[in-house]
Design a protein around this motif. Structure first.
Motif, PDB file in Angstrom:
ATOM      1  N   VAL A 112      37.836  12.542  59.768  1.00 11.54           N
ATOM      2  CA  VAL A 112      36.540  11.939  60.089  1.00 11.54           C
ATOM      3  C   VAL A 112      36.581  10.445  59.833  1.00 11.54           C
ATOM      4  N   ASP A 113      35.770   9.728  60.615  1.00  8.56           N
ATOM      5  CA  ASP A 113      35.698   8.291  60.485  1.00  8.56           C
ATOM      6  C   ASP A 113      34.750   7.950  59.323  1.00  8.56           C
ATOM      7  N   PRO A 114      35.298   7.346  58.248  1.00  2.14           N
ATOM      8  CA  PRO A 114      34.429   7.051  57.093  1.00  2.14           C
ATOM      9  C   PRO A 114      33.250   6.130  57.453  1.00  2.14           C
ATOM     10  N   LYS A 115      33.425   5.321  58.490  1.00  2.00           N
ATOM     11  CA  LYS A 115      32.329   4.409  58.893  1.00  2.00           C
ATOM     12  C   LYS A 115      31.154   5.201  59.462  1.00  2.00           C
ATOM     13  N   ILE A 172      30.512   8.320  58.535  1.00  2.00           N
ATOM     14  CA  ILE A 172      29.988   9.049  57.369  1.00  2.00           C
ATOM     15  C   ILE A 172      28.994   8.175  56.596  1.00  2.00           C
ATOM     16  N   ILE A 173      29.369   6.935  56.361  1.00  2.72           N
ATOM     17  CA  ILE A 173      28.512   6.054  55.556  1.00  2.72           C
ATOM     18  C   ILE A 173      27.166   5.811  56.258  1.00  2.72           C
ATOM     19  N   LYS A 174      27.184   5.832  57.582  1.00  2.00           N
ATOM     20  CA  LYS A 174      25.927   5.646  58.329  1.00  2.00           C
ATOM     21  C   LYS A 174      25.021   6.860  58.211  1.00  2.00           C
ATOM     22  N   ASN A 175      25.643   8.046  58.139  1.00  4.35           N
ATOM     23  CA  ASN A 175      24.868   9.280  58.281  1.00  4.35           C
ATOM     24  C   ASN A 175      24.593  10.046  56.997  1.00  4.35           C
ATOM     25  N   ILE A 176      25.385   9.783  55.946  1.00  2.48           N
ATOM     26  CA  ILE A 176      25.294  10.648  54.772  1.00  2.48           C
ATOM     27  C   ILE A 176      24.766   9.893  53.559  1.00  2.48           C
ATOM     28  N   LYS A 177      23.717  10.462  52.981  1.00  4.35           N
ATOM     29  CA  LYS A 177      23.042   9.769  51.863  1.00  4.35           C
ATOM     30  C   LYS A 177      23.602  10.183  50.506  1.00  4.35           C
ATOM     31  N   VAL A 189      29.749  10.610  48.152  1.00 10.68           N
ATOM     32  CA  VAL A 189      30.876  11.051  48.986  1.00 10.68           C
ATOM     33  C   VAL A 189      32.141  11.025  48.130  1.00 10.68           C
ATOM     34  N   GLN A 190      33.057  11.928  48.439  1.00  9.46           N
ATOM     35  CA  GLN A 190      34.350  11.985  47.749  1.00  9.46           C
ATOM     36  C   GLN A 190      35.447  12.078  48.802  1.00  9.46           C
ATOM     37  N   GLY A 191      36.575  11.424  48.529  1.00 10.62           N
ATOM     38  CA  GLY A 191      37.782  11.671  49.319  1.00 10.62           C
ATOM     39  C   GLY A 191      37.878  10.973  50.654  1.00 10.62           C
ATOM     40  N   GLY A 192      38.821  11.439  51.464  1.00 11.11           N
ATOM     41  CA  GLY A 192      38.989  10.944  52.818  1.00 11.11           C
ATOM     42  C   GLY A 192      40.396  10.484  53.139  1.00 11.11           C
ATOM     43  N   LEU A 193      41.057   9.793  52.192  1.00 13.95           N
ATOM     44  CA  LEU A 193      42.379   9.223  52.490  1.00 13.95           C
ATOM     45  C   LEU A 193      43.375  10.321  52.895  1.00 13.95           C
ATOM     46  N   THR A 239      43.914   2.380  51.072  1.00 18.76           N
ATOM     47  CA  THR A 239      43.054   2.631  49.912  1.00 18.76           C
ATOM     48  C   THR A 239      41.901   1.639  49.903  1.00 18.76           C
ATOM     49  N   LEU A 240      42.225   0.359  50.125  1.00 20.69           N
ATOM     50  CA  LEU A 240      41.185  -0.681  50.125  1.00 20.69           C
ATOM     51  C   LEU A 240      40.183  -0.452  51.257  1.00 20.69           C
ATOM     52  N   LYS A 241      40.671   0.125  52.351  1.00 20.90           N
ATOM     53  CA  LYS A 241      39.760   0.407  53.471  1.00 20.90           C
ATOM     54  C   LYS A 241      38.633   1.338  53.009  1.00 20.90           C
ATOM     55  N   TYR A 242      38.995   2.434  52.339  1.00 22.70           N
ATOM     56  CA  TYR A 242      37.971   3.370  51.845  1.00 22.70           C
ATOM     57  C   TYR A 242      37.083   2.707  50.790  1.00 22.70           C
ATOM     58  N   LEU A 243      37.701   1.930  49.897  1.00 21.74           N
ATOM     59  CA  LEU A 243      36.917   1.287  48.831  1.00 21.74           C
ATOM     60  C   LEU A 243      35.915   0.282  49.401  1.00 21.74           C
ATOM     61  N   GLU A 244      36.327  -0.426  50.444  1.00 18.01           N
ATOM     62  CA  GLU A 244      35.417  -1.401  51.064  1.00 18.01           C
ATOM     63  C   GLU A 244      34.265  -0.697  51.781  1.00 18.01           C
TER      64      GLU A 244
END
Ligand code: 1CP
Length: 334
Positions: A261-264, A266-271, A274-278, A294-299
């Protein structure tokens, strides 16, 4: 409060706690050493001293924020009376389904059969390495357990489409599975599990029109049960088509996303937190790529309660040094 609870309950965004699915396991030489001498995997899970030792192995190496008890989701079918074996280089092999046997199992026999796991949780929770860290207990979601029980092997190998034809059997089995998953959860919490993760590794296999029956309704029931014990529930509905709808319906305290899934989005849709993804395969590349990903997810999750983890379990080929580097990258991130 532990860093993970601070994130889940207080919705803190500044610390990014970290742990890994399958953090104890075959990529660690110290695990392989024990495994070599213990060929029977179920018996290894039922050895409270060794199980506790394996649970703590990753905490001795890495500055991670949780231990996850060394056991398996298939311990519940085993406790119910289905034969469960793990064959080398193949995975789990389960015996035939016999509802008459399963229906005779009472809470007391089940708890007795799995008691060493609960003892291992107690032993582990008392270890000083767990100071200010969570001890994660877990179950497979009803759907994933149903898939293994009926298919009798990993659906990765083969899945028979006629498996779900016998609705009456499935309905009865689902009731039993839910009942014993709750007992297993209750026992784990009683003995020291401070969070429960619900693994729905095969959520992606459900037909769209059956999603309420097999995923939403039973997961909601299990999530509500975990919450009733005053412990957070983290769901991992791997490869589910609609994470937003899943979270709205089943209401977990946090959701672990998979690497497809695209974390971008997820961040728009989920309140909720969140955990994981990499993608765990990133750990097989090089440090530069690992740092970048790693920095991509952290950002992306900078201003969101986020627990660092992977989009599926650590792969057996992983070099532990890469895991260490990943932890360092997350801990140094400001
Ligand atoms: O040495 C070996 O061969 C054993 C490998 C192994 C290990 C280390 C298995 C067999 N299970 C485990 C432990 C395990 N399993 C843990 C321990 C804690 C930790 O994470 O460190 C956990 C949480 C699980 C959960 C589990 N088991 C899941 C859900 C997570 C996921 O990976 O999707 C599933 C699907 C299983 C079933 C299972 N157990 C083992 C295998 C080979 C499989 C089948 C996987 C498949 O169908 O592909």
């Amino acid at each position: 409060m532990t860093p993970i609870k601070d994130c889940i309950i207080n919705k803190k965004i500044h610390c990014k706690p970290i742990w890994f699915m399958r953090q104890a396991g075959r990529y660690l030489p110290e695990f392989r050493e024990i495994r070599k001498k213990n060929q029977n995997f179920i018996q290894l899970c039922l050895n409270k001293e060794l199980s506790s030792e394996i649970t703590l192995q990753p905490l001795k190496r890495f500055k991670i924020d949780a231990a996850i008890i060394f056991s398996d989701i298939l311990i519940v079918p085993y406790g119910l009376g289905q034969k469960v074996e793990f064959k080398k280089d193949f995975g789990p092999i389960l015996g035939d389904i016999d509802l008459n046997i399963f229906k005779k199992i009472e809470e007391e026999n089940f708890t007795k059969k799995l008691n060493s796991i609960y003892e291992s949780l107690k032993l582990t929770s008392e270890n000083r390495l767990l100071n200010n860290k969570d001890l994660i207990g877990f179950v497979g979601a009803p759907w994933t357990i149903l898939v293994y029980m009926l298919n009798k092997q990993s659906p990765k190998k083969k899945i028979t489409s006629s498996l779900f034809n016998n609705e009456k059997l499935i309905d009865e089995l689902l009731i039993l599975i839910k009942k014993f998953l709750k007992i297993h959860i209750k026992n784990q919490v009683k003995r020291g599990a401070s969070i429960i993760q619900i693994f729905d590794s095969w959520a992606g296999l459900v037909e769209e029109k059956k999603i309420s029956k097999y995923i939403y309704d039973p997961t909601l029931e299990i999530v509500e049960y975990v919450k009733s014990l005053n412990v957070p529930a983290i769901c991992f509905p791997r490869e589910i088509k609609d994470y937003k709808e899943f979270c709205e319906v089943t209401k977990p305290d946090a959701v672990n996303i998979d690497y497809n899934v695209d974390p971008k989005e997820i961040i728009k849709n989920i309140k909720i937190p969140v955990q994981g993804g990499l993608d765990p395969k990133i750990l097989l590349t090089d440090k530069e790529t690992l740092k970048k990903e790693t920095l991509k997810y952290l950002e992306i999750f900078k201003n969101h309660p986020y627990i660092f983890n992977l989009g599926h379990g650590v792969l057996p080929e992983t070099n532990p040094e890469m895991v260490e580097y990943l932890v360092k990258t997350v801990k140094e991130y400001k």
